[in-house]
Scaffold this motif. Structure first.
Motif, PDB file in Angstrom:
ATOM      1  N   HIS A 193     -19.961 -15.445   2.818  1.00  0.00           N
ATOM      2  CA  HIS A 193     -18.391 -15.728   2.763  1.00  0.00           C
ATOM      3  C   HIS A 193     -18.002 -16.679   1.272  1.00  0.00           C
ATOM      4  O   HIS A 193     -16.836 -16.387   1.220  1.00  0.00           O
ATOM      5  N   ARG A 195     -16.732 -16.583  -2.229  1.00  0.00           N
ATOM      6  CA  ARG A 195     -16.045 -16.102  -2.729  1.00  0.00           C
ATOM      7  C   ARG A 195     -16.669 -15.487  -4.602  1.00  0.00           C
ATOM      8  O   ARG A 195     -16.571 -14.388  -4.785  1.00  0.00           O
ATOM      9  N   LEU A 487     -14.541 -13.991   6.460  1.00  0.00           N
ATOM     10  CA  LEU A 487     -13.738 -14.044   5.053  1.00  0.00           C
ATOM     11  C   LEU A 487     -12.259 -13.601   5.660  1.00  0.00           C
ATOM     12  O   LEU A 487     -11.265 -14.101   5.664  1.00  0.00           O
TER      13      LEU A 487
END
Length: 535
Positions: A193, A195, A487
């Motif tokens: 998760h 990014r 996310l």
């Protein structure tokens, strides 16, 4: 060249709950970021690819070697760095030869390239110069993770499988993982998760119960396309709702028209003079025509309702996690927290925190920054009163709540409702249900055991428990809140916190998260001299 091919693969949990079905995926020399809701089966999919689990149905073909970044086990005192790197036996063989104790088998099997490859791998992960004989138990958690990456570099498999490789790592260690993947020329599947890490992927694969959907490019392109899909879903819902209204209106018009025809037919029959056989034929035609119109109207209505239901489901998936935090009532000029020359050291030990002075006033958003081992957790424990400073003072000027990454204020064996009432004893059952519904735990959802919740659900439940009490906190202290969230949950938490009107003190290595919640100031802590090993 394809290293891994999955054909119509399905998987389920050990208790038989379906995870996904009809999954088709081909992996070559590319980096794939695997995303999806918690519980969608991402870790299960990695286990299927690695061959440690069998699919419920479908086939998986492998033509290349696979390397897995494994969790570091509890290490015995006899385990060395060389063993952790998977080259213990080969290292011992070279050591015997170097001491003049090697036999013919040692000379025959010796890997003379190993020292150079080992040195290069350790340098690539930021452990340059670390001795192969070093006890593995002496490594910090960050160092052990880096050693796991070095092990993969030495083995050089065709495909890497990494499951949340940056969890609990500081910014420097996260950069090591990103750099390793950017240089990797084989295949890689990365569940994450993070990014920043996902931005370096060649494509993003989103896993759901229906299988896998692929998006070319890294995270930003994926997020852009998902936003466009959400907008399209809302437009489709608007169109579907208009279509339902149109079909309903036309069906009503058709019913009224039929009623007028039926009434006219009855008046015609009442005047007499028309043969009964003709009246019967006219009635049959009217009945058949009405039935046909009715069936057509029902079919159109069913189709319109189905289209609306499908559109609603697509929109609901996008908005299901959205919620708002209640007001804290924090005055803008209040000093929420003040540290005055604060220090802390364990008896007989060097200071872990030394001479810290700063304050938070009003609804400020402050991040505690620094590498692992710099004392961020110790400082939080001083602020919350769990530790007493050995010098100076820590003064709280407003009610606060601490939420760590596991939301440990919740008891696993209690339901969400029971946790809420334990933490807010003045709340009635109705008050508790009303508060929890605001955080999307409606009706029976409030009776889920806390231990069964996903990471995002658990943090949401904890927020409900601390923010909806009789005295809502005006300072939220968040310790790595995104570590175990998917996310979608991270986005929902970011949206809620960005609108929160209280003060925030946050420990997080997730730069995207800090930016999204509007952090205004960073307070950097440095690692003490006694702990300057790489984290």
């Amino acid at each position: 060249m394809s290293f891994i091919t999955l054909d119509s693969v399905a998987a389920a949990t050990p208790d038989g709950r379906p995870l996904f079905e009809n999954l088709n995926l081909t992996l070559g020399a590319e980096r794939i970021g695997l995303v999806g809701r918690n519980g969608a089966g991402k870790s299960t999919l990695l286990a299927l690819i690695a061959g440690v689990r069998a699919p419920r149905s479908g086939t998986i073909a492998r033509t290349g070697s696979i390397g897995v970044l494994e969790q570091i086990p509890d290490l015995s005192s006899a385990t060395r760095l060389a063993d952790l790197l998977g080259v213990g036996a080969a290292w011992d063989r070279l050591s015997r030869i170097e001491r003049g104790e090697g036999d013919d088998a040692d000379l025959s099997d010796a890997d003379w390239t190993l020292p150079a490859r080992l040195d290069q791998a350790l340098a690539d992960v930021g452990l340059a110069g670390m001795a192969a004989e070093r006890p593995a138990a002496s490594l910090s958690g960050g160092q052990a993770t880096r050693a796991g990456l070095a092990r993969l570099l030495i083995a050089a498999p065709d495909v890497l499988l990494l499951d949340e490789p940056t969890n609990n790592l500081d910014a420097d260690a996260r950069e090591v993982v990103a750099r390793l993947l950017s240089r990797w020329r084989g295949g890689a599947v990365v569940v994450s998760h993070d990014r920043a890490l996902l931005r370096g992927m060649d494509r993003i694969v989103e896993l759901s119960s229906l299988g896998a959907r692929s998006y070319g490019g890294g995270y930003d392109l994926y997020a852009e396309r998902r936003a466009l899909e959400a907008d399209a879903a809302r437009r489709d819902l608007d169109h579907a709702e208009r279509e339902v209204r149109r079909v309903t209106r036309e069906a009503q018009v058709a019913r009224e028209r039929k009623e007028r025809r039926d009434a006219a037919g009855r008046r015609f029959a009442d005047r007499g003079g028309t043969p009964k056989i003709l009246l019967g034929a006219m009635a049959e035609r009217a009945e058949n025509s009405g039935a046909k119109e009715g069936r057509l109207a029902e079919k159109l209505a069913a189709q319109a309702q189905a289209a609306r239901a499908a559109a609603e489901a697509r929109v609901e998936r996008a908005r299901a996690l959205g919620f708002e935090l209640p007001s804290s009532g924090l005055p803008g000029a209040r000093t929420v927290l003040a540290l005055e020359d604060a220090a802390f050291a364990w008896p007989g030990g060097a200071p872990m925190i030394d001479g810290v002075s700063w304050r938070i006033c009003g609804p400020e958003r402050v991040a505690l920054a620094g590498p692992n081992g710099a004392g961020k957790t110790t400082l939080i424990r001083l602020i919350t009163g769990d530790l007493v400073p050995t010098r100076g003072a820590v003064r709280l000027g407003a009610p606060f709540a601490l939420l760590d990454q596991r939301a440990t204020l919740l008891r696993d064996e209690e339901s969400i409702l029971e946790n809420f009432r334990r933490l807010n004893p003045a709340a009635s059952v109705n008050d508790a249900h009303t508060a929890l519904a605001r955080f999307l735990f409606r009706n029976t959802a409030a009776h889920q055991a806390a231990g069964t919740l996903s990471g995002g659900e658990r943090l949401r439940a904890a927020l409900a428990c601390v923010l909806c009490g009789a005295i809502p906190p005006q300072l939220l202290i968040l310790d790595e809140p995104t570590n175990h969230l998917d996310l979608a949950s991270i986005t929902a938490i970011e949206t809620a916190l960005s609108a929160y009107d209280g003060a925030l003190l946050v420990v997080s290595h997730d730069e995207d998260f800090l930016t999204a919640i509007g952090v205004e100031r960073r307070i950097a802590l440095k690692k003490r001299d006694a702990e300057k090993d790489v984290a």
